[in-house]
Design a protein around this motif. Structure first.
Motif, PDB file in Angstrom:
ATOM      1  N   LYS A 298     -40.387  75.355  60.258  1.00  0.00           N
ATOM      2  CA  LYS A 298     -41.367  74.373  60.728  1.00  0.00           C
ATOM      3  C   LYS A 298     -42.681  74.493  59.974  1.00  0.00           C
ATOM      4  O   LYS A 298     -43.341  73.480  59.718  1.00  0.00           O
ATOM      5  N   SER A 299     -43.071  75.700  59.617  1.00  0.00           N
ATOM      6  CA  SER A 299     -44.341  75.879  58.911  1.00  0.00           C
ATOM      7  C   SER A 299     -44.286  75.317  57.489  1.00  0.00           C
ATOM      8  O   SER A 299     -45.318  74.997  56.904  1.00  0.00           O
ATOM      9  N   THR A 300     -43.090  75.193  56.935  1.00  0.00           N
ATOM     10  CA  THR A 300     -42.967  74.644  55.582  1.00  0.00           C
ATOM     11  C   THR A 300     -42.848  73.120  55.589  1.00  0.00           C
ATOM     12  O   THR A 300     -42.934  72.493  54.539  1.00  0.00           O
ATOM     13  N   GLN A 301     -42.650  72.549  56.765  1.00  0.00           N
ATOM     14  CA  GLN A 301     -42.470  71.103  56.866  1.00  0.00           C
ATOM     15  C   GLN A 301     -43.823  70.396  56.973  1.00  0.00           C
ATOM     16  O   GLN A 301     -44.215  69.917  58.014  1.00  0.00           O
ATOM     17  N   THR A 302     -44.533  70.321  55.856  1.00  0.00           N
ATOM     18  CA  THR A 302     -45.822  69.642  55.827  1.00  0.00           C
ATOM     19  C   THR A 302     -45.605  68.148  55.671  1.00  0.00           C
ATOM     20  O   THR A 302     -44.530  67.689  55.272  1.00  0.00           O
ATOM     21  N   PHE A 303     -46.627  67.392  55.968  1.00  0.00           N
ATOM     22  CA  PHE A 303     -46.537  65.946  55.815  1.00  0.00           C
ATOM     23  C   PHE A 303     -46.239  65.593  54.358  1.00  0.00           C
ATOM     24  O   PHE A 303     -45.410  64.724  54.075  1.00  0.00           O
ATOM     25  N   GLU A 304     -46.900  66.266  53.435  1.00  0.00           N
ATOM     26  CA  GLU A 304     -46.712  65.979  52.018  1.00  0.00           C
ATOM     27  C   GLU A 304     -45.251  66.199  51.607  1.00  0.00           C
ATOM     28  O   GLU A 304     -44.665  65.366  50.899  1.00  0.00           O
ATOM     29  N   LEU A 305     -44.667  67.290  52.045  1.00  0.00           N
ATOM     30  CA  LEU A 305     -43.282  67.585  51.706  1.00  0.00           C
ATOM     31  C   LEU A 305     -42.343  66.520  52.267  1.00  0.00           C
ATOM     32  O   LEU A 305     -41.473  66.009  51.557  1.00  0.00           O
TER      33      LEU A 305
END
Length: 131
Positions: free
Chosen positions: A95-102
């Motif tokens: 979840k912490s790697t799921q940024t809006f940009e990504l």
């Protein structure tokens, strides 16, 4: 025998690690470095396991007992608390790697071949503002 907060505070490091037991498999592991760690010894499918609850005094005796009770509830439901903790950590990392940009870049890549080149560039240049 039940452990007291005073006994936890006064637990000093020795030449070898030692354990101060509470109840229900909960104990305070006192390491030679002076670090004091809450652990829970339990059995799952006949196998002895160990769950690290957290470091004292960050996790108080009261909170350690609450977490022990939660782990015992999970055991009662057929869930291995140690495996659940590992799953929760993996999910938190994901979840912490799921940024809006990504997510936006993945979406853009997915639909890129259905758009014209100009439209694809236009979408990427919008930057959160109405285009």
């Amino acid at each position: 025998m039940s452990l007291s907060d005073l006994a936890c505070r006064n637990a000093k490091p020795q030449s070898k690690p030692y354990k101060i037991f509470d109840s229900g498999g909960l104990f305070l592991d006192v390491l030679t470095t002076g670090k004091r760690v809450w652990r829970l010894k339990y059995r799952f499918h006949g196998k002895e396991k160990l769950l690290t609850i957290g470091q004292y005094p960050g996790i108080s005796l009261f909170e350690a007992r609450e977490r022990k009770d939660l782990a015992k509830e999970q055991l009662g439901s057929g869930i291995d608390p140690s495996a659940k903790k590992q799953e929760d950590k993996k999910l938190a990392r994901f979840k912490s790697t799921q940024t809006f940009e990504l997510v936006a870049n993945e979406w853009h890549t997915r639909y890129l071949d259905t758009w014209t080149e100009d439209y694809a560039k236009h979408i990427m240049s919008c930057k959160f503002l109405p285009c």
